[in-house]
Design an enzyme around this catalytic site. Structure first.
Site, PDB file in Angstrom:
ATOM      1  N   SER A 151       0.839  -1.192   0.000  1.00  0.00           N
ATOM      2  CA  SER A 151       0.000   0.000   0.000  1.00  0.00           C
ATOM      3  C   SER A 151       0.875   1.243   0.000  1.00  0.00           C
ATOM      4  O   SER A 151       1.764   1.383   0.845  1.00  0.00           O
ATOM      5  CB  SER A 151      -0.915   0.009   1.222  1.00  0.00           C
ATOM      6  OG  SER A 151      -1.534   1.266   1.382  1.00  0.00           O
ATOM      7  N   LYS A 152       0.636   2.131  -0.950  1.00  0.00           N
ATOM      8  CA  LYS A 152       1.357   3.398  -0.997  1.00  0.00           C
ATOM      9  C   LYS A 152       1.128   4.179   0.296  1.00  0.00           C
ATOM     10  O   LYS A 152       2.022   4.843   0.810  1.00  0.00           O
ATOM     11  CB  LYS A 152       0.856   4.196  -2.204  1.00  0.00           C
ATOM     12  CG  LYS A 152       1.537   5.546  -2.397  1.00  0.00           C
ATOM     13  CD  LYS A 152       2.936   5.401  -2.929  1.00  0.00           C
ATOM     14  CE  LYS A 152       3.512   6.767  -3.289  1.00  0.00           C
ATOM     15  NZ  LYS A 152       4.914   6.687  -3.673  1.00  0.00           N
ATOM     16  N   ARG A 153      -0.074   4.051   0.821  1.00  0.00           N
ATOM     17  CA  ARG A 153      -0.433   4.776   2.037  1.00  0.00           C
ATOM     18  C   ARG A 153       0.432   4.352   3.219  1.00  0.00           C
ATOM     19  O   ARG A 153       0.680   5.120   4.137  1.00  0.00           O
ATOM     20  CB  ARG A 153      -1.911   4.525   2.346  1.00  0.00           C
ATOM     21  CG  ARG A 153      -2.443   5.301   3.544  1.00  0.00           C
ATOM     22  CD  ARG A 153      -3.935   5.099   3.662  1.00  0.00           C
ATOM     23  NE  ARG A 153      -4.282   3.686   3.737  1.00  0.00           N
ATOM     24  CZ  ARG A 153      -5.527   3.231   3.630  1.00  0.00           C
ATOM     25  NH1 ARG A 153      -6.522   4.068   3.399  1.00  0.00           N
ATOM     26  NH2 ARG A 153      -5.771   1.939   3.725  1.00  0.00           N
ATOM     27  N   GLY A 155       3.563   3.388   2.910  1.00  0.00           N
ATOM     28  CA  GLY A 155       4.973   3.607   2.605  1.00  0.00           C
ATOM     29  C   GLY A 155       5.593   2.645   1.625  1.00  0.00           C
ATOM     30  O   GLY A 155       6.804   2.712   1.378  1.00  0.00           O
ATOM     31  N   ASP A 161       8.885   5.476  -7.374  1.00  0.00           N
ATOM     32  CA  ASP A 161       9.722   5.503  -6.172  1.00  0.00           C
ATOM     33  C   ASP A 161      10.957   4.621  -6.350  1.00  0.00           C
ATOM     34  O   ASP A 161      12.068   5.005  -5.958  1.00  0.00           O
ATOM     35  CB  ASP A 161       8.931   5.010  -4.954  1.00  0.00           C
ATOM     36  CG  ASP A 161       7.806   5.954  -4.557  1.00  0.00           C
ATOM     37  OD1 ASP A 161       7.917   7.158  -4.842  1.00  0.00           O
ATOM     38  OD2 ASP A 161       6.809   5.467  -3.992  1.00  0.00           O
TER      39      ASP A 161
END
Length: 382
Positions: A151-153, A155, A161
């Site tokens: 999950s990007k949320r 991290g 990235d």
């Protein structure tokens, strides 16, 4: 058309917009399923707001086939009468994507396994329209660990990235392709694939039903393989911006520094901290001159540098070969092993215990004046 065929119906019940979007509705409690045509016409004539819901059979089962999971059968009573058209006349996603896929001639629907539960309702829509059902390929998620999806949320990195963190696009593609998929046959043991090889080897049947765990260390391993396999000139080109982040001195040749790094680099972003000593000699402790394996201590190192400084000063030309031959010959004349001389020379030249390249390469890149200046400073410490 679906209403005419009995595959959908007008629902005039008071429902919130969020419930319409999600489609959650208990069919047993919906009186609109049983409305007569006269009642429907009267409600429409009265201007009552409505949604169009899919009429799921209340009995029996629906079976669909998935390439990864095989035949899956669900009881129709477990499915909800999802909303197809909202009160504002706009379609819900679950309706629009079926129509859109059909109109675009989509033959294979590839999506996450969390959408397996929606497939029976999609099948019933395809069948109601009389359309050909596409091939379903549901893929298990990529996980951060055994229990949590990436999950990007939280991290976890996106592709952008990873590139910013110094990973190469081909390495990322290669690694990600092997998450949840495995080649078959003669390529079953192969790890490194070019994009063309992946295209050639790919078979939907190789997709795993089990979730894959994203391992950044494994990706780093792949990245190192790709960096080391590059042509030296190509590596030097992509490494130069990272070298120049730390080495501002124009006298230092970035291509020469890159040649030291290629076999020792895992990520491009690791480069600056590996080569910053070329720009400025860092502060270091005299204890670095002591190394058991090289048989050096402070006294031995002082003796080695006292001999190395005049020997290097006397060189007519400053090339890698001349520096190498000078130091190797000096070690022989002093009756010591090469490492006993090279260790203190490298420490004095770099000020670091771990460096890309040895004493000879570092001295050559630094040049005569800077090398001798640093060796004299090291001698002063000792």
């Amino acid at each position: 058309l679906l209403v005419e065929k009995g595959a959908a119906y007008y629902c005039f019940c008071e429902k919130t917009e969020s419930e319409e979007d999600s489609g959650n509705f208990d069919r047993a409690a919906d009186p609109c399923r049983a409305l007569s045509q006269e009642e429907i016409d009267a409600n429409l004539l009265a201007g009552m707001p409505y949604v169009i819901r899919q009429r799921i059979p209340q009995e029996g089962t629906t079976t669909f086939h998935d390439v990864s999971f095989g035949d899956i059968t669900v009881e129709n009573k477990t499915l909800d009468d999802q909303v197809l058209l909202k009160r504002d006349g706009l379609p819900t996603y679950n309706f629009a994507n079926v129509v859109d896929d059909h109109l675009m001639g989509i033959t294979h629907v590839v999506r996450g396994s969390e959408y397996l539960s929606s497939a029976p309702k999609y099948n019933l829509l395809y069948e109601a329209f009389g359309w050909e059902i596409p091939t379903y390929v549901h893929c298990s998620p990529v996980m951060r660990d055994q229990h949590n999806k990436m999950s990007k949320r939280h991290g976890d990195p996106s592709y952008e990235d990873l590139i910013a963190q110094g990973y190469l696009t081909p390495a990322v593609l290669n690694y990600v392709a092997l998450l949840g998929w495995a080649p078959k046959g003669e390529r079953s043991e192969q790890e490194v694939f070019s994009l063309e090889e992946l295209v050639d080897a790919f078979d939907i049947a190789g997709i795993s039903k089990s979730p894959a765990i994203f391992d950044i260390e494994k990706l780093t391993y792949f990245n190192a393989l790709y960096l080391r396999a590059m042509a030296p000139e190509d590596f030097a080109k992509i490494a130069e911006p990272y070298i120049r982040q730390a080495v501002k001195n124009p006298a230092v040749d970035p291509a020469a520094v890159a040649a030291l790094l290629q076999a020792r680099c895992e990520r491009l972003t690791d480069i600056p901290e590996k080569v910053d000593f070329f720009d400025a000699l860092p502060e270091y402790d005299v204890s670095l001159f002591t190394n058991k394996k090289s048989k050096t201590d402070a006294e031995v190192s002082r003796n080695m540098l006292e001999a190395a400084v005049p020997a290097l000063e006397a060189l007519e030309s400053w090339t890698q070969d001349s520096v190498h031959d000078c130091l190797i010959g000096l070690a022989e004349s002093l009756g010591v092993k090469n490492a006993t001389l090279m260790w203190p020379v490298r420490i004095a030249a770099a000020g670091k215990q771990v460096t890309p390249g040895g004493a000879v390469e570092i001295c050559h890149i630094l040049g005569r004046e800077e090398t001798l200046r640093r060796l004299r400073l090291g001698l002063g410490k000792l």
